[in-house]
Every structure is written in C-alpha cells, then in structure tokens.
Scaffold this motif. Structure first.
Motif, short mmCIF file in Angstrom:
data_model
loop_
_atom_site.label_atom_id
_atom_site.label_comp_id
_atom_site.label_asym_id
_atom_site.label_seq_id
_atom_site.Cartn_x
_atom_site.Cartn_y
_atom_site.Cartn_z
N UNK A 30 13.05 -2.97 5.19
CA UNK A 30 12.05 -2.15 4.51
C UNK A 30 12.06 -0.75 5.08
N UNK A 31 12.27 0.24 4.21
CA UNK A 31 12.09 1.65 4.56
C UNK A 31 10.73 2.08 4.00
N UNK A 32 9.90 2.66 4.83
CA UNK A 32 8.53 2.93 4.42
C UNK A 32 8.03 4.25 5.01
N UNK A 33 7.18 4.96 4.27
CA UNK A 33 6.59 6.19 4.81
C UNK A 33 5.51 5.93 5.86
N UNK A 34 5.08 4.67 6.00
CA UNK A 34 4.04 4.32 6.98
C UNK A 34 4.45 3.03 7.68
N UNK B 194 11.22 3.72 9.54
CA UNK B 194 10.60 4.86 8.85
C UNK B 194 11.50 5.35 7.72
N UNK B 195 10.90 5.80 6.65
CA UNK B 195 11.65 6.39 5.55
C UNK B 195 12.38 7.62 6.05
N UNK B 196 13.70 7.68 5.80
CA UNK B 196 14.50 8.80 6.28
C UNK B 196 14.21 10.07 5.46
N UNK B 197 14.33 11.24 6.08
CA UNK B 197 14.14 12.49 5.34
C UNK B 197 15.07 12.54 4.12
N UNK C 247 14.89 7.08 0.25
CA UNK C 247 13.97 6.35 -0.62
C UNK C 247 13.26 5.26 0.16
N UNK C 248 12.05 4.95 -0.25
CA UNK C 248 11.33 3.83 0.35
C UNK C 248 11.59 2.57 -0.45
N UNK C 249 11.34 1.42 0.16
CA UNK C 249 11.49 0.15 -0.53
C UNK C 249 12.31 -0.85 0.26
N UNK C 250 12.37 -2.06 -0.28
CA UNK C 250 13.13 -3.14 0.35
C UNK C 250 14.61 -3.04 -0.03
N UNK D 115 0.80 -1.23 0.00
CA UNK D 115 0.00 0.00 0.00
C UNK D 115 0.83 1.28 0.00
N UNK D 116 2.11 1.19 0.37
CA UNK D 116 2.99 2.35 0.35
C UNK D 116 3.81 2.42 -0.96
N UNK D 117 3.57 1.48 -1.88
CA UNK D 117 4.24 1.50 -3.17
C UNK D 117 5.53 0.71 -3.25
N UNK D 118 5.90 -0.02 -2.20
CA UNK D 118 7.14 -0.79 -2.19
C UNK D 118 6.92 -2.13 -2.89
N UNK D 119 7.83 -2.49 -3.80
CA UNK D 119 7.67 -3.64 -4.67
C UNK D 119 8.17 -4.93 -4.04
#
Length: 259
Positions: free
Chosen positions: A148-152, A195-198, A201-204, A113-117
């Motif tokens: 996993x880095x994620x915005x949520x 959490x996604x760092x400022x 990038x998000x993703x595995x 749901x956060x767009x990570x593949x």
C-alpha cells in the motif's frame, strides 16, 4: 473461508479489455483463464488459475468508471456487514454495500480514509483460499506481496490495524522517503505500507511470483507490457519488477535471478 481475518483471499483485475488482458496474463504468468460455470449472474467474469488452483478474477470495468484499470484485493473478514459498518466508523467510504454473490459469498467495496480501494469478503467455502501464498513457498503465478502506497502512513496503519487486525512489525528504511513498514496477519507477513512517493500514485499494488525474474521480464515485453521499475534486488536475494499491463493496470513480479 477459514483464513484468518485480514488475509487477502482473492484478487481482481478491472480492465478496459478483458480479451487482451486474458491473453497478456496467460503469456506472462502461465495462468489458465476461463469463465466459471457458477459466476455472478449476467457478468462476464473470468477466473485465472495457477497450476494448483484459482488466484483471481478478470472483469470489464463499468462504462464511465472514475478509475483506471487496476488490480484490487479482497480481504477476508468474519462478518462483512459488521466489518463494513466498522470501516465507515473509521472514516472509510462505501462504494458498494454488502451484497451476496450466489454460491460464492458476501462482499462489499470500500475506499479507506485516504481513498485507496479494497474489498471485504466472506466466502462460502469451508476451505482456505490459497490465492495469496507466502513468498518463500509460493507456487509461480500466485500473489505473494500486497503493498500500500498512501499519503498518510500512520493513518493507514491505524485504519487497517483496527479494521482487519493487521499487525505492523519491522521496517526497511528508505532514507528521506521514510520507512517501508511490514504488515502481518498472525505470523504471516503479507506485505507492507509505504509513504506515497513524490509524483507517485496511492493505492494497493499486488506482486505475483515468478520462477525467473529475467525470463518474466522478457515475456512481459513480448506480450506488450511495460517495465516501470527494476528488476531490483530485495533482502533475501529475490528481485522485484514493477510493471504495467497493456491497458495500464499496475502490478509487480517477484522471483529469483537464475541467469
């Protein structure tokens, strides 16, 4: 494959230059990389193996792919169709619906749901996959950590917990950045969610085991890769190094410092 559901059972590099990527990882990780006799029909798919067996595959990105070169994870499930349907009910997007690879297994390609593949897969082999190994006993060249880095973070914990049964237990505090929360399949710790760092990038991100972090650092630079962060000591005495290969795919290395 007989691995418990949620286990990472395969890793795949999508790259803009297969030949260059093959040469890079052979030098860095000592992999043997070759085209299998039975691969996807009409696809130049190359299998990378450590000294005790296969770890992952390397394939060229489709023309016009809307993503940069990346390492991706296949999570093992008992039933790909049922798991894909459940993933969509939890908010995932399906990029490739369930399909068969002859003599290999069945898979689907999704975005959480956060767009990570990520992939879902059920292999045909009755033997366990050993692509992922516990870091304490891993053979060099194998994947040992899945981050996993994620915005949520809360949403990701709920999604992968419901879909794959990943269990969150324990955390490492990162101050104002939040907590680095560990993930388990059964009693095996497979990685963490952060959490996604400022500005990050998000993703595995996949981490591979090496025998000596400083020697690997030297090989990385000689082979044309780039160290992005580290080496950094982690609990237990090992060190991590976050890297990018010459085509820009990010990954990590984990190993002791022997010097």
């Amino acid at each position: 494959m007989a691995n418990p559901q949620g286990t990472p059972i395969w890793y795949e590099l999508l790259t803009s230059d297969q030949n260059a990527a093959q040469g890079f990882y052979e030098k860095l990780l000592g992999w043997t990389i070759a085209r299998p006799e039975m691969g996807p029909p009409g696809v130049d798919y190359r299998v990378a193996a450590a000294e005790d067996g296969p770890v992952g595959g390397i394939m060229k990105m489709p023309e016009g792919a809307p993503m940069p070169p990346s390492w991706l994870i296949y999570f093992g499930v008992d039933d790909v169709d049922r798991a894909t349907e459940k993933a969509t009910s939890l908010g995932a997007a399906v990029h490739m619906p369930p399909m068969d690879i002859p003599d290999v297994g069945r898979f689907s390609f999704l975005a959480d749901p956060q767009g990570c593949l990520f992939y879902l897969m059920r292999g045909l082999s009755s033997e366990d996959s050993r692509a992922f190994q516990d870091g304490e006993t891993a053979i060099a060249g194998h994947a040992v950590w899945n981050e996993l880095s994620t915005p949520d973070q809360a949403g990701a914990l709920a999604f992968y917990g419901d879909l794959l049964g990943l269990r969150q237990d324990g955390a490492f505090p990162m101050g104002d950045l939040g907590d680095y929360k560990f993930w388990y399949v059964g009693e095996t710790r497979i990685g963490a969610v952060m959490p996604q760092m400022p500005g990050g990038k998000s993703g595995w991100q996949v981490y591979f085991s090496v025998d000596d972090i400083d020697a690997a650092h030297g090989r990385l630079e000689l082979a044309g890769g780039m160290a992005l962060y580290g080496p950094s000591e982690i609990p237990g005495g090992s060190f991590t190094l976050v890297c990018a290969d010459p085509q820009g795919a990010r990954f990590g290395l984990v190993g002791p410092r022997k010097a």
